[in-house]
Write an enzyme that holds these catalytic residues in place. Structure first.
Site, PDB file in Angstrom:
ATOM      1  N   HIS A 118       0.674  -1.266  -0.065  1.00 19.03           N
ATOM      2  CA  HIS A 118      -0.122  -0.042  -0.017  1.00 19.03           C
ATOM      3  C   HIS A 118       0.812   1.304  -0.154  1.00 19.03           C
ATOM      4  O   HIS A 118       0.272   2.475   0.150  1.00 19.03           O
ATOM      5  CB  HIS A 118      -0.929  -0.151   1.389  1.00 19.03           C
ATOM      6  CG  HIS A 118      -2.100   1.044   1.241  1.00 19.03           C
ATOM      7  ND1 HIS A 118      -2.105   1.991   2.277  1.00 19.03           N
ATOM      8  CD2 HIS A 118      -3.123   1.069   0.293  1.00 19.03           C
ATOM      9  CE1 HIS A 118      -3.001   2.685   1.842  1.00 19.03           C
ATOM     10  NE2 HIS A 118      -3.856   2.074   0.677  1.00 19.03           N
ATOM     11  N   LYS A 146       3.265   4.361  -1.151  1.00 16.29           N
ATOM     12  CA  LYS A 146       3.400   5.482  -2.281  1.00 16.29           C
ATOM     13  C   LYS A 146       4.604   5.997  -1.964  1.00 16.29           C
ATOM     14  O   LYS A 146       4.642   7.243  -1.416  1.00 16.29           O
ATOM     15  CB  LYS A 146       2.191   6.309  -2.282  1.00 16.29           C
ATOM     16  CG  LYS A 146       0.875   5.643  -2.552  1.00 16.29           C
ATOM     17  CD  LYS A 146       0.059   5.728  -1.208  1.00 16.29           C
ATOM     18  CE  LYS A 146      -1.156   5.045  -1.237  1.00 16.29           C
ATOM     19  NZ  LYS A 146      -1.665   4.545  -0.104  1.00 16.29           N
ATOM     20  N   ASP A 189      17.526   9.947  -7.328  1.00 13.73           N
ATOM     21  CA  ASP A 189      19.248  10.103  -7.165  1.00 13.73           C
ATOM     22  C   ASP A 189      19.562   9.877  -5.992  1.00 13.73           C
ATOM     23  O   ASP A 189      20.507  10.244  -5.559  1.00 13.73           O
ATOM     24  CB  ASP A 189      19.644  11.328  -7.681  1.00 13.73           C
ATOM     25  CG  ASP A 189      19.604  11.566  -9.333  1.00 13.73           C
ATOM     26  OD1 ASP A 189      19.270  10.478  -9.997  1.00 13.73           O
ATOM     27  OD2 ASP A 189      19.402  12.556  -9.819  1.00 13.73           O
ATOM     28  N   HIS A 203      -8.692  12.037   1.782  1.00 15.07           N
ATOM     29  CA  HIS A 203      -7.694  10.600   1.737  1.00 15.07           C
ATOM     30  C   HIS A 203      -6.382  10.774   2.407  1.00 15.07           C
ATOM     31  O   HIS A 203      -5.597   9.894   2.538  1.00 15.07           O
ATOM     32  CB  HIS A 203      -7.622  10.442   0.170  1.00 15.07           C
ATOM     33  CG  HIS A 203      -6.987   8.867  -0.006  1.00 15.07           C
ATOM     34  ND1 HIS A 203      -5.667   8.683  -0.348  1.00 15.07           N
ATOM     35  CD2 HIS A 203      -7.614   7.853   0.010  1.00 15.07           C
ATOM     36  CE1 HIS A 203      -5.282   7.718  -0.603  1.00 15.07           C
ATOM     37  NE2 HIS A 203      -6.529   6.734  -0.312  1.00 15.07           N
ATOM     38  N   LYS A 260      -3.489  10.983   5.255  1.00 16.82           N
ATOM     39  CA  LYS A 260      -3.480   9.935   6.345  1.00 16.82           C
ATOM     40  C   LYS A 260      -2.432  10.726   7.300  1.00 16.82           C
ATOM     41  O   LYS A 260      -1.172  10.675   7.021  1.00 16.82           O
ATOM     42  CB  LYS A 260      -2.776   8.761   5.842  1.00 16.82           C
ATOM     43  CG  LYS A 260      -3.721   8.005   4.896  1.00 16.82           C
ATOM     44  CD  LYS A 260      -2.758   7.518   3.650  1.00 16.82           C
ATOM     45  CE  LYS A 260      -3.721   7.018   2.530  1.00 16.82           C
ATOM     46  NZ  LYS A 260      -4.959   6.316   2.934  1.00 16.82           N
ATOM     47  N   ASP A 278       0.387  18.066  19.716  1.00 17.09           N
ATOM     48  CA  ASP A 278       1.046  18.928  20.721  1.00 17.09           C
ATOM     49  C   ASP A 278       1.742  20.095  19.924  1.00 17.09           C
ATOM     50  O   ASP A 278       2.860  20.475  20.548  1.00 17.09           O
ATOM     51  CB  ASP A 278       1.851  18.300  21.938  1.00 17.09           C
ATOM     52  CG  ASP A 278       0.846  17.569  22.546  1.00 17.09           C
ATOM     53  OD1 ASP A 278      -0.493  17.650  22.557  1.00 17.09           O
ATOM     54  OD2 ASP A 278       1.252  16.617  23.443  1.00 17.09           O
TER      55      ASP A 278
END
Length: 485
Positions: A226, A228, A233, A403, A405, A410
């Site tokens: 899952h 991404k 380089d 979408h 995440k 604090d």
């Protein structure tokens, strides 16, 4: 004899089924897992012949312990040990961090550092990217400027408008001599044969993660990659929630507004991303890649910003991302702001949020109002009441689909990555998050959260309690399948 077998085929199959059930139940008991989970699996095995065995085969085995995703060849190479050793900061560097920011989160640092592949890195520059259209402007430019290698690892790659543009760049760079390696998940991605052929002919090395015969029918019933991430380089890294698809780009003609968050990294933390990619590449390619120093160039980054890369999956000894999120929530003092598209948490996360909320911490959860999954939406709804009763504020995003995440705590700690707040991300899928110990970036991410609340509605506890019994039944039913969603 043949007639007897033919006439009693179902009886014989049931006998075989329950012989296997007894054997499986014996091994389940030996694992000494949670008693509720043990009983649940045994009930499914006993009362759902054949189907119960399939469910246990797909979801009941602990692949983290079984080590079927073994990538030790990469980790055993001396250059990886040297890189991890070089990334460990000196004690003086840690002390110099502004306002003793890191000292207050030292438990998190030690927790991740114990995994050996999540060293604390000090010298980094970060750019928080809001939405896909902004991410792809930066990513495509960085890819076009690549000189030595491009490494991409994505759950979803589609050869639509934005995917086609990215494939064009990859093919051009590979043709010009840049080493291009691409790993895509076989269930999440959809790439035409024509595009795959073009990638290969251009010199792009690409592999599917755990190929399946019928990806359209397998859905989520597999351990999937899952993540991404992108590395250019060995100097620039990307990670976050944005896949490669037009869905993630807010074009003028887009039907649905897509709110997402990604991260661009320059500095030492890119080396940790690189190590994770190389482990995946060895797994998908089946080749023992020789790790060379060119993958880890020595780049000077004078900006002092502490980052740890947390990776988890069936190849890690512990559920690193879940563990660090749990610890971050229970050690929060002022606020915890969580954004997630899928909220199907385990008992540990629920308890952590409840304890934080009841102890006076400002705990807020932002989820989509409308999900892309009927089952996931109702399963999520089943958890909201017990959280609101513990003073957790629930908001539902109305402008489109959120979408992102992210978590910010604090004004001191924030995380951006690929992990949802659900069973699959915590226990089944391969995920990767950046833990950021920095006041400026935490405040920036908090401002994004507050801005998103303007396009959201707060869920009222009393009105929520009065929802129909039919809705409550749907929620309870969907919650039963939470570990499979």
């Amino acid at each position: 004899m043949l007639d007897f077998i033919t006439n009693n085929i179902w009886v014989l199959l049931l006998i075989i089924n329950y012989v296997l059930v007894i054997i499986v139940a014996f091994f389940i008991l030996l694992k000494n897992i949670n008693p509720t989970k043990t009983i649940s699996y045994i009930i499914v095995l006993v009362f759902f012949p054949f189907f119960g065995l399939i469910v246990y085969y797909l979801f009941g085995q602990d692949y983290r312990k079984d080590k079927i995703f073994n990538r030790k060849h990469v980790l055993n190479q001396s250059i990886i040990s040297n890189i991890n050793g070089e990334l460990q900061p000196e004690k003086d560097e840690v002390r110099e961090l502004k306002n003793d920011l890191l000292d207050e989160r030292i438990k998190l640092v030690k927790l991740l550092s114990s995994s050996k592949n999540s060293p604390l890195t000090i010298n980094n520059e970060l750019q928080i990217i809001k939405n896909g259209e902004n991410k792809f402007k930066l990513l495509l430019e960085d890819l076009r400027n690549a000189k030595e290698h491009i490494h991409l690892e994505y759950y979803i790659l589609r050869d639509d408008k934005i995917g086609g543009e990215l494939i064009d760049v990859l093919c051009d760079k590979a043709s010009s001599g840049v080493a291009v390696r691409l790993s895509i998940d076989d269930v999440g991605s959809s790439v035409s044969r024509k595009s795959k052929k073009r990638l290969s002919q251009s010199g792009v090395q690409w592999h599917s993660f755990m190929p399946v015969l019928f990806p359209g029918f397998t859905g989520k019933m597999n351990y999937r990659n899952h993540r991404k991430i992108a590395i250019v380089d060995g100097k620039i890294g990307y990670l976050g929630g944005i896949n490669i698809s037009d869905t993630y780009v807010n074009y003028d003609e887009s039907d649905l507004y897509w709110r997402d968050t990604h991260l661009r990294i320059v500095g030492e933390a890119v080396k940790s991303l690189q190590i994770q990619f190389l482990m995946t590449w060895e797994f998908v390619s089946g080749c023992k890649l020789k790790i060379e120093e060119k993958y880890f160039p020595k780049e000077e980054c004078n900006n002092k910003l502490a980052v740890q890369i947390a990776a988890s999956g069936p190849d890690t000894d512990w559920a690193n991302i879940m563990d660090v999120i749990f610890t971050a929530i229970v050690t929060a003092e002022n606020y915890v702001y969580i954004t997630t598209p899928y909220f199907i948490p385990n008992d540990q996360i629920i308890t952590a949020m409840q304890v934080a909320g009841r102890s006076g911490v400002d705990v807020r959860l932002l989820i989509p109002k409308d999900s892309d999954s009927w089952t996931a939406k109702h399963a999520t709804n089943s958890y909201l009441e017990c959280l609101m009763e513990a003073n957790v504020k629930i908001y539902r995003y109305c402008k489109g689909f959120i979408h992102a995440k992210t978590i910010v705590i604090d004004d001191k700690l924030s995380t951006i990555g690929t992990s949802n707040m659900d069973y699959r991300s915590f226990n089944i899928n391969f995920e990767i998050n950046a833990m950021i110990y920095n006041e400026e970036k935490s405040i920036e991410l908090k401002s994004h959260f507050i801005e998103d609340l303007k396009d959201s509605e707060e869920v009222d506890l009393e009105r929520w309690r009065n929802r129909s019994k039919g809705q409550k039944f749907q929620e309870s039913y969907c919650r039963l399948w939470a570990p499979l969603l």
